[in-house]
Write an enzyme that holds these catalytic residues in place. Structure first.
Site, PDB file in Angstrom:
ATOM      1  N   HIS A 122     -23.697  19.573  31.757  1.00  0.00           N
ATOM      2  CA  HIS A 122     -23.199  20.946  31.751  1.00  0.00           C
ATOM      3  C   HIS A 122     -23.536  21.587  33.081  1.00  0.00           C
ATOM      4  O   HIS A 122     -24.658  21.521  33.548  1.00  0.00           O
ATOM      5  CB  HIS A 122     -23.826  21.756  30.603  1.00  0.00           C
ATOM      6  CG  HIS A 122     -23.156  23.088  30.423  1.00  0.00           C
ATOM      7  ND1 HIS A 122     -23.549  24.210  31.092  1.00  0.00           N
ATOM      8  CD2 HIS A 122     -22.084  23.455  29.687  1.00  0.00           C
ATOM      9  CE1 HIS A 122     -22.760  25.228  30.748  1.00  0.00           C
ATOM     10  NE2 HIS A 122     -21.866  24.792  29.902  1.00  0.00           N
TER      11      HIS A 122
ATOM     12  N   GLY B  73     -20.480  28.114  27.890  1.00  0.00           N
ATOM     13  CA  GLY B  73     -19.057  28.378  27.847  1.00  0.00           C
ATOM     14  C   GLY B  73     -18.370  28.095  29.159  1.00  0.00           C
ATOM     15  O   GLY B  73     -18.876  27.351  29.992  1.00  0.00           O
TER      16      GLY B  73
ATOM     17  N   LEU C  61     -21.600  23.782  20.607  1.00  0.00           N
ATOM     18  CA  LEU C  61     -21.226  23.595  22.008  1.00  0.00           C
ATOM     19  C   LEU C  61     -22.371  24.012  22.933  1.00  0.00           C
ATOM     20  O   LEU C  61     -22.918  25.094  22.797  1.00  0.00           O
ATOM     21  CB  LEU C  61     -19.993  24.468  22.293  1.00  0.00           C
ATOM     22  CG  LEU C  61     -19.428  24.384  23.703  1.00  0.00           C
ATOM     23  CD1 LEU C  61     -18.895  23.007  23.996  1.00  0.00           C
ATOM     24  CD2 LEU C  61     -18.344  25.441  23.874  1.00  0.00           C
ATOM     25  N   ASP C  62     -22.711  23.158  23.866  1.00  0.00           N
ATOM     26  CA  ASP C  62     -23.742  23.456  24.878  1.00  0.00           C
ATOM     27  C   ASP C  62     -25.115  23.693  24.247  1.00  0.00           C
ATOM     28  O   ASP C  62     -25.979  24.336  24.838  1.00  0.00           O
ATOM     29  CB  ASP C  62     -23.370  24.691  25.715  1.00  0.00           C
ATOM     30  CG  ASP C  62     -22.020  24.550  26.388  1.00  0.00           C
ATOM     31  OD1 ASP C  62     -21.591  23.408  26.593  1.00  0.00           O
ATOM     32  OD2 ASP C  62     -21.413  25.575  26.705  1.00  0.00           O
ATOM     33  N   GLU C  63     -25.333  23.171  23.049  1.00  0.00           N
ATOM     34  CA  GLU C  63     -26.574  23.494  22.357  1.00  0.00           C
ATOM     35  C   GLU C  63     -27.415  22.267  22.019  1.00  0.00           C
ATOM     36  O   GLU C  63     -28.447  22.390  21.389  1.00  0.00           O
ATOM     37  CB  GLU C  63     -26.269  24.259  21.060  1.00  0.00           C
ATOM     38  CG  GLU C  63     -25.793  25.672  21.238  1.00  0.00           C
ATOM     39  CD  GLU C  63     -26.882  26.608  21.740  1.00  0.00           C
ATOM     40  OE1 GLU C  63     -28.082  26.298  21.530  1.00  0.00           O
ATOM     41  OE2 GLU C  63     -26.547  27.634  22.334  1.00  0.00           O
TER      42      GLU C  63
END
Lengths: 277, 277, 277, 277
Positions: free
Chosen positions: B186, B195, B221-223
């Site tokens: 990311h 995001g 998402l992204d976690e």
């Protein structure tokens, strides 16, 4: 609950971890942290933290039974503050950082006294209610000056000496007296720029990064085992003086962090290298 | 000499290290590295590297005898390359870094194929003689597109999927199919700027440091659990585009370093956190 | 719109910025970036980016009128890719990074050829369709070998030579021929660990940080002006080999970043120091 | 020799540098440093340091003639210490760092007083001979408490307020009264982990890097323009408490460095971004 750390280093052989942890298990001790490392030259290092009542003599006796007979070292450290004496010269930043941490009980050490070959830092030290010994080197041979320092240190019987920007070279006699118990902060990213005026050297070499190094002192100036290093990016706009100013922030943080590691009994010395858990 | 790593995680209790190392000792295995950690929530993690011929079934049987019956996990990993499939979109920097490392056998993995929803990277991939699957998402529902990707992946039966700047959000169905086996890079210092367009967000927020994060993918998402992060200092002269360019160097290095850790079987997952030895 | 950068360095005196920007203003040029610096030894450095049609001869003539007569230098650089030849030996990481960036037109340079004293990297280079010259130093004097390299280089008339882990010491004759136009990556945090085997030296010294340095080559080995440096924290678990592996990621990023700066005409040399805008 | 810095920001147009430096040249001032920047939204920022006797009124008058009529700002700052009041709560590390720097005249500021809503830091502050105002928030509305703080601040008429780990949220009324003159240290790498307990949040998210952010305070909590950020690598062994301890070293250095920049008149604010020369 009482806390201890056990530091073992010895020649490596098969089953050491199993046998060492066996002794702790048989004594009913509760291991809370455990680290091992085997160096390339075949030496085994292990540090164990545990809680509980411990019969130190029994633990040592049992442990020695499972360690190699030759060349094994074992240190059992109750968790408590170390006693230290700090040596400084004129610069305050490292000393002040130690004094503040000590005054809020964050240093894992008691500063018993500060010794300096100048008196500029007396006012700072007095604010923290700590004895300050001004021992000038004027009109003294190096040996006479060190002898006077020894007499001051001897009052306190410290565990460690900390050189917080103490700008005098120590004699081998001094170093040997506190073998592996003197920690220095050097204002360069060792081994770059050993010797005097490292920031001037760094400026002239045109480096893009400056650094500082906390290390144990041995008989070779700036050559002892390194404990911690840190750096800061710089550019062409930094004069040698700007580098020195910027370097102070690195120096004080690196010294304090190295001392934390030493005072928490986390640092082994293996020749000119440190193993840190 | 054959090399293995053994990864154990289970509820902590007294004597675990002693008993586990006892099994290895009794089997005559030569432990070359050993790391343990107990998390704050009372879970024990241990990773051991050892050399020697090992009867995997016997080792597992004996080891399970000394581990807690409930909730123990044990993985015995022979040292060998993992098989992976890489997903990408249009940006080449992470993918190229993986291809180069793979082509010089530095990745601890075999890249079996590259899948992309665009065809811009086909030429790059073909230079390394690796199958490239161009699976456009045009005129496809998300489910249809993922179904096509699954069919391509299924040819290769990879151990891990690597998202090397794959710019599509995965469905829970996809993620579940490769639970703890999808690694993403990311382009922000998570959890900042989750995001879309993180560099634009970073520019607008006026940050002085940008970063990148390699993490396992989970349903949020992204976690997912973070494996590695790295940063770079910037200043007001960086536009959002400049940040994106500078960020590429961070992204590719962080992703590769995270993959090394995973492919060398050094990474445990504990809830949303990783333990890395 | 055409873009240029103007690089001026000369003895400092009052009003230089005013007069220099006056020339640009009178010529109707649109300055988009402007940086100045005066070194401690009283030299003025200025770099200006501007857009618009420019009569190079007129600009130079007018500019020289406002600069000191003695010891002024002026370079007017149209924004375009430099032409380079890369020298390498056996290690691929720096070379591969340059090849990938070049193939996606991110290097601000055209790689015209790669020259190596070994042939291990031929396959990599051929994947990118770039001429590869294998010029062995076997059975050659240093001078003969360099002469053969010169003949290869002369085909391409490059603006810069890039030593991407080229492991041969250059003769003064070689260096002088490409004065200030040879960039090297040194696998240490210079000036620490000059000479051979820096990671071995670093291991033996027990440092806690390793680094890499990109610099111009001058006649003193490892002594030329530094362009960029970067570091990575390590600990006692790193062998000399581990350091070398970890160091590769630093080396390739530092070299590429230094090259970007040079190829974008952002780097002045002042004695042994660089000024970078 | 008297030293000044001149800070100009205005809409960009052609020739600004030429005209501004022309005014300084005509007044016979010796420019020692000059920096310019044009933001993406077309605003011009310029900071000039010069030496010499200056008629401030004349300089301002002449300068305004060459700046755009609309929306231009000009600040002429004589080089001198700023006057500040420090607000703190219970944590000492940032405050102590400022006190030490101030006591050795390294802060570019005079600490006129320290205000705290607790009395834990009274002893520390008194060691440096600085007034300490203990203004508890017990049994007070937020407005009543701030009113009492205002009365204390008003005694000193400071140039800046420094929040050195002041753990109370300020009302918009408070912030507006010291628009762009309140600097805070936030114990996270903003914008990650805004709000309370950032280290607990960081622990739970499992990050591998922690950080701190010094920023101007505006009406949106933790949202003002960022001046400086710094980070530290951590791993799974850090508890939330360990992170907080490690974070203190970052916080105090970042805050002090940000204050140096502000107090040396090096920081422009452009919306939510800073330009720093």
């Amino acid at each position: 609950m009482k806390q201890h750390s056990l530091m073992i280093d010895c020649p490596d052989h098969k089953g050491l971890v199993h046998h060492i942890t066996g002794v702790l298990f048989d004594l009913g001790l509760n291991v809370t942290q455990n680290d091992e490392f085997v160096s390339e030259d075949g030496r085994f290092f292990m540090r164990t933290e545990f809680e509980g009542e411990v019969n130190e003599e029994m633990l040592t006796t049992e442990m020695l039974k499972v360690l190699p007979e030759q060349d094994s070292r074992l240190r059992l450290n109750p968790k408590k503050n170390k006693n230290i004496v700090v040596l400084a010269t004129k610069e305050h930043h490292c000393l002040a950082d130690l004094l503040v941490r000590y005054s809020f009980d964050e240093l894992n050490a008691n500063i018993l006294a500060v010794i300096s070959n100048y008196n500029q830092l007396q006012s700072l030290v007095s604010r923290f209610g700590i004895p300050f010994h001004y021992i000038s080197h004027d009109d003294q041979t190096r040996e006479q000056h060190e002898e006077a320092i020894f007499r001051a240190i001897d009052i306190y019987q410290p565990d460690y000496l900390v050189l917080a920007k103490y700008m005098r070279v120590l004699t081998p006699a001094f170093v040997n007296r506190y073998q592996h118990r003197i920690i220095n902060i050097h204002h360069s990213f060792l081994p770059a720029f050993v010797g005097a005026n490292p920031y001037k050297q760094a400026y002239e070499r045109g480096v893009k990064i400056i650094g500082a190094t906390a290390h144990f002192v041995n008989n070779d100036l700036d050559e002892g085992p390194i404990i911690a290093q840190s750096i800061k990016n710089i550019d062409h706009r930094y004069s040698a003086k700007d580098m020195a100013v910027a370097g102070r922030d690195i120096e004080k943080i690196v010294l304090s962090q190295a001392l934390q590691l030493v005072f928490q009994d986390r640092v082994f010395i293996n020749g000119n290298r440190t193993i840190i858990f």
